[in-house]
Design a protein around this motif. Structure first.
Motif, mmCIF file in Angstrom:
data_model
loop_
_atom_site.group_PDB
_atom_site.id
_atom_site.type_symbol
_atom_site.label_atom_id
_atom_site.label_comp_id
_atom_site.label_asym_id
_atom_site.label_seq_id
_atom_site.Cartn_x
_atom_site.Cartn_y
_atom_site.Cartn_z
ATOM 1 N N THR A 1 -10.986 -62.841 -43.869
ATOM 2 C CA THR A 1 -12.184 -63.654 -44.432
ATOM 3 C C THR A 1 -12.421 -64.615 -43.241
ATOM 4 O O THR A 1 -13.679 -65.108 -43.671
ATOM 5 N N GLN A 2 -12.032 -64.557 -42.454
ATOM 6 C CA GLN A 2 -12.353 -65.634 -41.207
ATOM 7 C C GLN A 2 -13.169 -65.232 -40.095
ATOM 8 O O GLN A 2 -14.273 -65.488 -39.586
ATOM 9 N N ARG A 3 -12.432 -63.990 -39.506
ATOM 10 C CA ARG A 3 -13.099 -63.344 -38.314
ATOM 11 C C ARG A 3 -14.019 -62.363 -38.563
ATOM 12 O O ARG A 3 -15.038 -62.413 -37.847
ATOM 13 N N LEU A 4 -14.061 -61.754 -39.713
ATOM 14 C CA LEU A 4 -15.232 -60.991 -39.924
ATOM 15 C C LEU A 4 -16.758 -61.820 -40.135
ATOM 16 O O LEU A 4 -17.429 -61.586 -39.477
ATOM 17 N N PRO A 5 -16.745 -62.990 -41.004
ATOM 18 C CA PRO A 5 -17.925 -63.542 -40.955
ATOM 19 C C PRO A 5 -18.175 -64.492 -39.487
ATOM 20 O O PRO A 5 -19.239 -64.552 -39.263
ATOM 21 N N ARG A 6 -17.288 -64.656 -38.859
ATOM 22 C CA ARG A 6 -17.628 -65.413 -37.498
ATOM 23 C C ARG A 6 -18.018 -64.058 -36.486
ATOM 24 O O ARG A 6 -18.915 -64.553 -35.661
#
Ligand code: CAA
Length: 262
Positions: free
Chosen positions: A148-153
């Motif tokens: 949920t954090q690395r993908l949008p980044r």
């Protein structure tokens, strides 16, 4: 002490370490034992000055890694799930904190935790046949190893939400167009392409490379001014290395530099 590895193949040669997740019958799904074995390899790599670049891949033609082992999830308690999430966190952090570049060679499915581990790597090379997704929603779960954090980044909120909410996979070309992978190659060329990049990175000045990795990973998670302070300080540290003098001399003498990591 020699490592006893059952689920991972670990090779080192010519400055490059290759870690192959070797559970092809389970599409290289990660259980606790396998995560622990990869962590052991990363510890060994951190200590071995001869290793200058790492490739992480999956055995067999079908999968890089199909995620956390779903079979181990039957009857999982909240505490079991918390532990599983902690383990994936530890693995992804170990990759991000390793002071050497790590390349994911994505040979097939990279799903759920498999995509999350690939996203913790520094570069991603995908086979044309690779398919990537945060498919957890399909089993009533959410990404638990940083998706949920690395993908949008990496790809922005729009595509990340679509992928996490629908669980749909994207193909290698889409992943390339959206900045999720660095390069797409035919399946039979994947390992050669990954080795070529690893070799190139292994020839670079190790201190400059590890500081660049640290600055990009940490700098993006802080405010710009603080990150720029870190960059200036690191620039000073690099200036103290023998490798900088070697690089400058090699440039002036019109020859290839030989870096020693000092
Ligand atoms: N865990 C355990 N076993 C898995 C697995 C996984 N994540 N993915 C595949 N396998 C096993 C299958 O159970 C099957 O084993 P058996 O032969 O013993 O039945 C074997 O691998 C081959 O898989 P399929 O028969 O399903 O192969 P397929 O070609 O028909 O389908 C697939 C391939 C679409 C990738 C399908 O296997 C699939 O959807 N897998 C699950 C992917 C997934 O949801 N991953 C997320 C896991 S949860 C997670 O990772 C949470 C987190 O964030 C940490």
């Amino acid at each position: 002490m020699p490592m006893e590895l059952k689920n991972v193949i670990y090779e080192k040669s010519e400055g490059i370490a290759i870690i192959t997740i070797n559970r092809p019958d389970a599409l290289n799904a990660l259980n606790a034992e396998t995560i622990d074995e990869i962590l052991q390899c990363l510890e060994d790599i951190a200590k071995d000055d001869n290793v200058r670049a790492v490739i992480l891949t999956g055995a067999g033609p079908k999968a890089f890694c199909a995620g956390a082992d779903i079979k181990a999830m039957k009857g999982m308690t909240a505490l079991d799930a918390r532990k599983l999430s902690q383990m994936g966190y530890k693995l992804c952090k170990a990759i991000e904190n390793l002071e050497k570049p790590v390349i994911a060679a994505i040979n097939g499915y990279a799903l759920g935790g498999g995509l999350e581990v690939a996203m913790a790597c520094d570069l991603r090379i995908a086979s044309e046949k690779a398919r990537m997704g945060q498919t957890e929603i399909n089993i009533g779960l959410i990404p638990g190893w940083g998706g949920t954090q690395r993908l949008p980044r990496l790809v922005g909120k729009t595509l990340a939400k679509e992928m996490v909410f629908t669980g749909k996979m994207i193909d290698a070309q889409t992943a390339y167009q959206r900045g999720l992978v660095n390069k797409v190659v035919p399946p039979e060329q994947l390992m050669d392409a990954a080795k070529e990049i690893a070799k190139e990175l292994a020839s670079k000045a190790p201190v400059a490379l590890k500081l660049s990795k640290m600055l990009i990973n940490h700098g993006l998670e802080t405010d710009l001014d603080t990150a720029l302070v870190l960059e200036r300080e690191a620039f000073g540290v690099v200036a103290s290395t023998e490798d900088l003098q070697e690089g400058v001399s090699a440039f002036l003498e019109k020859r290839k530099p030989v870096f020693k990591g000092k």
